[in-house]
Design an enzyme around this catalytic site. Structure first.
Site, PDB file in Angstrom:
ATOM      1  N   ASP A  60      22.287 -26.636 -10.263  1.00  0.00           N
ATOM      2  CA  ASP A  60      22.532 -25.215 -10.003  1.00  0.00           C
ATOM      3  C   ASP A  60      24.023 -24.956  -9.809  1.00  0.00           C
ATOM      4  OD1 ASP A  60      21.584 -22.428  -8.982  1.00  0.00           O
ATOM      5  OD2 ASP A  60      22.795 -23.199  -7.337  1.00  0.00           O
ATOM      6  N   GLU A 132      17.792 -26.854 -14.484  1.00  0.00           N
ATOM      7  CA  GLU A 132      18.914 -27.121 -13.581  1.00  0.00           C
ATOM      8  C   GLU A 132      18.971 -28.599 -13.218  1.00  0.00           C
ATOM      9  OE1 GLU A 132      19.654 -22.932 -11.220  1.00  0.00           O
ATOM     10  OE2 GLU A 132      18.138 -24.300 -10.429  1.00  0.00           O
TER      11      GLU A 132
END
Length: 246
Positions: A60, A132
């Site tokens: 992320d 992610e």
């Protein structure tokens, strides 16, 4: 003459990414949902103690940094608030899940039988989180430049689609898309006041995207006031999300 060997499932994924892992265990970990049983255990009895959530956390941050850098370089005169809104659109759960679906990422995920039966391989949140995690794994395996190349490859179309003169003006739509991507209800607008003669009336509107958060806007029409209220609400949401990531 030897027949050419067909690539395995994970090799096909690596081909789609245009990246080959040197540490295959990182790739396996990135594709492991927390519901996945441990090797040798029966489904539903023991869940994996190693899953992809830590890699998701790392990925992320990697993704946000790369996308932020691309936007910063491309739009030199655009203020920070607008850049944040574009970034939020590019990396929200729905956008990530669409990229993951293009990679057919769901078919490669390891997860528990119950999660799979409930449609886990198609869930926006699981797919976005797995993407992610995959980017986090690439960063650990090949470094930041490798992660940059993969992000540029996967998100080039989305970044190229941003046009300053067309994007970011309809804040009501942007706010709605932001909330829907997170599975949240639509915002509630309310006219707080409408003062002045008909030809010079000034409206004040509130926008509640969440119970404890409110944006306010003022304008010569109800629509204009709603746009300003939605803009403030969206900026508050993004600020809150950034603080959460910090």
């Amino acid at each position: 003459m030897n027949a050419q060997r067909e690539p395995s499932g994970l090799e096909r994924l690596e081909q789609a990414l245009d990246y080959r892992f040197t540490q295959s265990d990182l790739l396996q970990l990135a594709l492991t949902h927390r519901s996945a049983p441990l090797d040798g255990s029966k489904a539903g009895e023991v869940v994996a103690t190693t899953h992809n959530e830590r890699l998701e956390f790392l990925g992320d941050s990697v993704l946000n940094l790369i996308v932020s850098h691309r936007l910063y370089k491309r739009f030199g005169e655009v203020p920070e608030g607008q850049l944040s809104q574009w970034r939020a659109m590019l990396v929200n759960t729905r956008s990530l899940s669409e990229v993951a679906k293009d990679l057919e990422l769901g078919r490669y995920l390891r997860m528990g039988r119950g999660e799979a039966k409930s449609g886990g391989r198609e869930k926006y949140s699981i797919l976005g989180n797995a993407l992610e995690a995959l980017l986090g794994a690439i960063y650990l395996d090949g470094g930041f430049e490798a992660a940059e190349r993969v992000v540029d490859r996967l998100f080039a179309h989305q970044v190229a689609g941003i046009e300053p003169e067309q994007q970011g003006k309809d804040y009501k739509t942007l706010l709605q898309e932001y909330l829907q991507a997170r599975g949240e209800a639509l915002p509630i607008y309310a006219v707080l006041s409408a003062e002045g003669p008909p030809h010079e009336r000034v409206f004040v509107v509130s926008c509640h995207p969440r119970e404890q958060l409110c944006g306010h806007g003022q304008g010569r029409s109800k629509r204009e006031a709603e746009q300003h209220a939605a803009q403030q609400a969206l900026e508050l949401l993004i600020e809150s999300e950034n603080e959460h990531h910090d």
